[in-house]
Design an enzyme around this catalytic site. Structure first.
Site, PDB file in Angstrom:
ATOM      1  N   ARG A 112      -0.278 -10.908   6.659  1.00 47.73           N
ATOM      2  CA  ARG A 112      -1.105 -11.637   7.628  1.00 47.73           C
ATOM      3  C   ARG A 112      -0.477 -12.943   8.116  1.00 47.73           C
ATOM      4  O   ARG A 112      -1.101 -13.685   8.852  1.00 47.73           O
ATOM      5  CB  ARG A 112      -2.509 -11.873   7.061  1.00 47.73           C
ATOM      6  CG  ARG A 112      -3.230 -10.577   6.908  1.00 47.73           C
ATOM      7  CD  ARG A 112      -4.687 -10.633   6.523  1.00 47.73           C
ATOM      8  NE  ARG A 112      -4.970  -9.307   6.041  1.00 47.73           N
ATOM      9  CZ  ARG A 112      -4.895  -8.939   4.769  1.00 47.73           C
ATOM     10  NH1 ARG A 112      -4.665  -9.825   3.832  1.00 47.73           N
ATOM     11  NH2 ARG A 112      -5.076  -7.682   4.426  1.00 47.73           N
ATOM     12  N   ASP A 298     -17.433  -2.426  -2.521  1.00 45.17           N
ATOM     13  CA  ASP A 298     -16.257  -3.086  -1.947  1.00 45.17           C
ATOM     14  C   ASP A 298     -16.677  -4.184  -0.961  1.00 45.17           C
ATOM     15  O   ASP A 298     -15.992  -4.439   0.025  1.00 45.17           O
ATOM     16  CB  ASP A 298     -15.335  -2.053  -1.267  1.00 45.17           C
ATOM     17  CG  ASP A 298     -13.983  -2.622  -0.874  1.00 45.17           C
ATOM     18  OD1 ASP A 298     -13.643  -3.722  -1.337  1.00 45.17           O
ATOM     19  OD2 ASP A 298     -13.273  -1.960  -0.097  1.00 45.17           O
ATOM     20  N   LYS A 325     -18.000  -8.958   4.500  1.00 40.36           N
ATOM     21  CA  LYS A 325     -18.198  -7.532   4.759  1.00 40.36           C
ATOM     22  C   LYS A 325     -19.665  -7.124   4.757  1.00 40.36           C
ATOM     23  O   LYS A 325     -20.047  -6.167   5.418  1.00 40.36           O
ATOM     24  CB  LYS A 325     -17.476  -6.725   3.674  1.00 40.36           C
ATOM     25  CG  LYS A 325     -16.010  -6.454   3.950  1.00 40.36           C
ATOM     26  CD  LYS A 325     -15.499  -5.456   2.917  1.00 40.36           C
ATOM     27  CE  LYS A 325     -14.032  -5.143   3.116  1.00 40.36           C
ATOM     28  NZ  LYS A 325     -13.544  -4.204   2.077  1.00 40.36           N
ATOM     29  N   TRP A 384     -10.828  -8.469   7.659  1.00 38.79           N
ATOM     30  CA  TRP A 384      -9.949  -9.649   7.647  1.00 38.79           C
ATOM     31  C   TRP A 384      -9.678 -10.191   9.049  1.00 38.79           C
ATOM     32  O   TRP A 384      -9.116 -11.273   9.188  1.00 38.79           O
ATOM     33  CB  TRP A 384      -8.608  -9.299   6.975  1.00 38.79           C
ATOM     34  CG  TRP A 384      -7.954  -8.167   7.687  1.00 38.79           C
ATOM     35  CD1 TRP A 384      -8.115  -6.834   7.410  1.00 38.79           C
ATOM     36  CD2 TRP A 384      -7.134  -8.249   8.852  1.00 38.79           C
ATOM     37  NE1 TRP A 384      -7.434  -6.086   8.344  1.00 38.79           N
ATOM     38  CE2 TRP A 384      -6.824  -6.928   9.231  1.00 38.79           C
ATOM     39  CE3 TRP A 384      -6.629  -9.301   9.615  1.00 38.79           C
ATOM     40  CZ2 TRP A 384      -6.039  -6.637  10.342  1.00 38.79           C
ATOM     41  CZ3 TRP A 384      -5.847  -9.012  10.730  1.00 38.79           C
ATOM     42  CH2 TRP A 384      -5.560  -7.684  11.074  1.00 38.79           C
ATOM     43  N   HIS A 596      -4.684   9.142   5.437  1.00 33.07           N
ATOM     44  CA  HIS A 596      -4.625  10.120   6.535  1.00 33.07           C
ATOM     45  C   HIS A 596      -5.955  10.309   7.245  1.00 33.07           C
ATOM     46  O   HIS A 596      -6.048  11.128   8.165  1.00 33.07           O
ATOM     47  CB  HIS A 596      -4.093  11.460   6.014  1.00 33.07           C
ATOM     48  CG  HIS A 596      -2.648  11.401   5.602  1.00 33.07           C
ATOM     49  ND1 HIS A 596      -1.618  11.321   6.516  1.00 33.07           N
ATOM     50  CD2 HIS A 596      -2.060  11.382   4.384  1.00 33.07           C
ATOM     51  CE1 HIS A 596      -0.456  11.272   5.865  1.00 33.07           C
ATOM     52  NE2 HIS A 596      -0.692  11.297   4.567  1.00 33.07           N
ATOM     53  N   MET A 635       5.120   7.124   0.883  1.00 27.95           N
ATOM     54  CA  MET A 635       4.134   8.119   0.453  1.00 27.95           C
ATOM     55  C   MET A 635       4.265   8.353  -1.046  1.00 27.95           C
ATOM     56  O   MET A 635       5.372   8.415  -1.575  1.00 27.95           O
ATOM     57  CB  MET A 635       4.371   9.439   1.200  1.00 27.95           C
ATOM     58  CG  MET A 635       3.386  10.520   0.792  1.00 27.95           C
ATOM     59  SD  MET A 635       3.396  11.893   1.946  1.00 27.95           S
ATOM     60  CE  MET A 635       2.687  13.180   0.904  1.00 27.95           C
TER      61      MET A 635
END
Ligand SMILES: O=C(O)c1cc(C(=O)O)c2c(n1)C(=O)C(=O)c1cc(C(=O)O)[nH]c1-2
Ligand SMILES: [Ca+2]
Length: 671
Positions: A112, A298, A325, A384, A596, A635
């Site tokens: 960031r 979360d 959030k 964020w 994904h 990955m």
């Protein structure tokens, strides 16, 4: 950059000529006093220059601009120094983050931004190193490892802050299981000055502070929460208040997510979901206010914290403005930490509001162990993406959203690193204790403009999708925001009227900045689609490499060519066993979904959607999942974690999802 210190940052707040620190000034209000560009001439903005960041993942950085030089970070924590007059490269620094580190973070290999102080540039590398560079040459001056326990999956994604001669940084990692802390280092030498843990550790050992002794009373040791770290990472916001000589940190979610697993007898679990005020010299606790007691979803409070002086009931109050959030907008007295007010800025279903003491009135059904859709979802009503506040309009500009998610506690959870199909990303090391289920609420993205005094919306703009950029407000009565559908837009800060827009190379997630050079005002934005939602989803048809765009009145530089997103057709025409589909769905949730996206529904983000892979790939799925070629790009290697049978189940699920969204009669689907 030698002149950038505390005094410069405070003096610059009055002129806005440089953009010397993350949120522009210590208040972090992202309100530029510059007004050469204003609501009457913003339609004459044109490109001054563009700069290629040589990246393909999420670009989240707020550029720092001092004395004609821009310092901006790219994915994998690479730092670029750019001549802000011409857009020419001065130097780049690549900390060479090991690519296998990528999946040790929840949400893309993002950064960031950097901090600049007394001739040095500071960057937090994704692998947890805090690095100081010589601002003139980009050469490393010192580097220190911020990670105190390698059993946990710590990263750094946030921008360091520097004040009072110290660099301050927190870490990411609470999805995997981590114990949050923030650390202060001597800016000259890199030597650790202090560390503040946000949650209690193992009660068999002494607590590090009185504040943690108090916090421990709000946790149930039967949950052995310290084995998963407990959570509370400070992964985004920490700000300095020079007037009160204290700092504020935004504390994250619980590890594991499931409150019942972490702390079976309940409890608020301090200091999760809180803003905590600390002494910047010693790290000593001063006060806290908990926005989400007993987090279960979360619900981090890591969203950026804005300081303001506002008149409430006729009295000038020193406050913090915060839109975490959980969907509520908070006004908090920053002297005492006392709650002033909270109101939801989006629809919420987990609480009915806050009482006079600042405690939410919980909706118990949504907290239950069984399936419940949580609104806003775990990606938050606001993530964020930074929020600007204009003292001129008295309004906060919130990049708001809803990303639907339904969850239930995982009955098979057995503790830290317990892994069961369906449990969110558990086969890659996440420790949520929660299984993912199908949601039904509609997603949205909005720019919500909020009056903190009245706790009321002033106006809003609807976007085509969630995950839009952070905001910049200016004295020219403007607010700028980039969008998920690849535009940079300027609105009138009071009326919300759209005044100007420019096409961007991909969806925008970072925030614009403004500064003055040689008497001209510039607006710059770093662009590159990605981050938590952007990894697996997108709306823009373009996916150009990471680029910084800089605009000026009358700018005539040609816009760089946009690169179209390459996508194959929806996969089909392959045989699969319908009976494997439910097991494949559960495996997908515990292995694939965070990177994904939802197959079928998602058309791919920074990473491809598996329902739009070439046929040859899906037919050789195992060779991509087990020790596959993408491991060199971050990955995970699923060797030893997924069997050949598991691969067949995943394949069946992917093909079934493609059939589920394919237009046509059901009889024609799924040959
Ligand atoms: O709990 C954590 O430690 C942690 C860390 C991070 C991160 O470091 O990026 C994110 C989150 N949580 C998170 O919950 C979240 O929604 C998120 C979005 C992003 C992003 O960069 O797009 N990071 C993170
Ligand atoms: Ca989190």
């Amino acid at each position: 950059a030698g002149h950038v210190d505390d005094a410069h940052i405070e003096a610059n707040a009055r002129t806005g000529k440089d953009w010397p620190s993350h949120g522009l000034n210590y208040q972090e209000n992202r309100f530029s006093p510059l007004k050469q560009i204003h609501s009457g001439n913003v339609d004459q903005l044109g490109l001054a220059w563009s700069y290629k960041l040589d990246s393909s993942r999420g670009v989240e950085a707020t550029p720092i601009v001092v004395n004609g030089v821009m310092y901006v970070s790219a994915p994998w924590s690479v730092v670029h120094a750019v001549d802000a007059r011409t857009g020419k490269a001065l130097w780049t620094y690549d900390p060479q983050v090991p690519r296998e580190m990528a999946y040790k973070g929840c949400c893309d290999v993002v950064n960031r931004g950097v901090a600049v102080y007394k001739g040095k540039v500071f960057v937090g590398a994704f692998d947890g190193r805090l690095i100081a560079l010589d601002a003139a040459t980009g050469r490393q001056v010192w580097s220190t490892d911020t990670i105190d326990n390698k059993n946990f999956s710590y990263t750094i994604t946030g921008a360091p802050r520097v004040f009072k001669g110290k660099v301050y940084i927190g870490n990411g990692g609470a999805e995997y299981g981590a114990r949050g802390y923030v650390t202060a280092y001597d800016a000259e030498t890199g030597k650790q000055v202090w560390r503040f843990y946000t949650v209690p550790g193992d009660p068999a050992r002494a607590y590090e502070s009185k504040a943690l002794e108090e916090a421990a009373k709000t946790w149930d040791p039967a949950g052995r929460y310290w084995e998963s770290g407990g959570g509370g990472t400070v992964w985004n916001s920490l700000v300095f208040d020079p007037e009160l000589d204290q700092m504020y940190i935004g504390v994250g979610n619980g590890s594991p997510w499931a409150h019942r697993k972490r702390s079976p007898a309940g409890g608020d679990n301090l200091y999760l979901g809180s803003i905590v005020a600390l002494d910047p010299d010693t790290g000593a606790y001063k006060w806290h206010y908990q926005e989400t007691p007993g987090d279960n979803w979360d619900f981090t409070s890591a969203q950026d914290i804005v300081q303001a002086d506002i008149r409430i009931d006729g009295k000038l109050r020193k406050v913090l403005l915060h839109a975490p959030k959980n969907g509520y907008f908070f006004v908090i007295d920053r002297q005492s930490g006392k709650f002033i007010s909270a109101r939801n800025f989006v629809p919420v279903n987990w609480a009915r509001g806050y009482d006079g003491n600042g405690r939410p009135i919980m909706e118990e059904a949504v907290r239950g162990a069984g399936k419940a859709e949580i609104i806003p979802g775990p990606l938050g009503a606001h993530n964020w993406h930074s929020m600007a506040y204009s003292p001129q309009t008295g309004l906060a500009y919130i990049p708001a959203q809803h990303i639907p998610t339904a969850m239930a506690d995982d009955p098979n959870w057995t503790g830290f690193n317990s892994n069961t199909p369906g449990q969110l990303m558990s086969n890659t090391g996440w420790n949520t204790g929660r299984v993912m289920l199908e949601p039904s609420s509609p997603p949205f993205g909005r720019l919500i403009v909020w009056d903190p005094v009245r706790q009321k919306e002033a106006w809003h703009q609807k976007h085509v999708s969630p995950w839009n950029g952070g905001t910049l407000a200016t004295a020219g009565d403007l607010v700028f925001q980039g969008t998920a559908d690849a535009r940079l837009v300027a609105y009138h800060a009071r009326s919300g009227k759209k005044l100007w827009a420019a096409p961007m190379g991909s969806g925008v997630i970072a925030a614009p900045v403004s500064y003055e050079l040689d008497g001209r005002q510039y607006v710059s934005i770093a662009v590159g689609w990605g981050g938590a939602f952007g990894l697996g989803d997108r709306v823009a048809d373009f996916k150009s490499p990471g680029t910084v765009y800089t605009f000026v009145l009358g700018g005539k530089a040609p816009m760089p060519e946009r690169v179209a997103y390459q996508m194959n057709a929806l996969i089909g025409g392959l045989k699969y066993d319908q009976q494997l589909v439910p097991a494949g769905a559960a495996l997908y949730n515990s292995n694939c979904i965070a990177c994904h996206g939802y197959p079928g529904i998602s058309k791919g983000g920074a990473l491809p959607s598996l329902t739009y892979l070439p046929v040859a790939m899906i037919d050789n799925l195992g060779s991509f999942i087990i020790n596959g070629p993408a491991t060199s790009r971050g990955m995970p290697d699923f060797a030893g974690k997924l069997s050949d049978d598991d691969v067949q189940k995943l394949r069946a699920f992917i093909l079934a999802m493609a059939d589920a969204v394919r237009p046509g009669l059901p009889a024609e689907k799924g040959r």
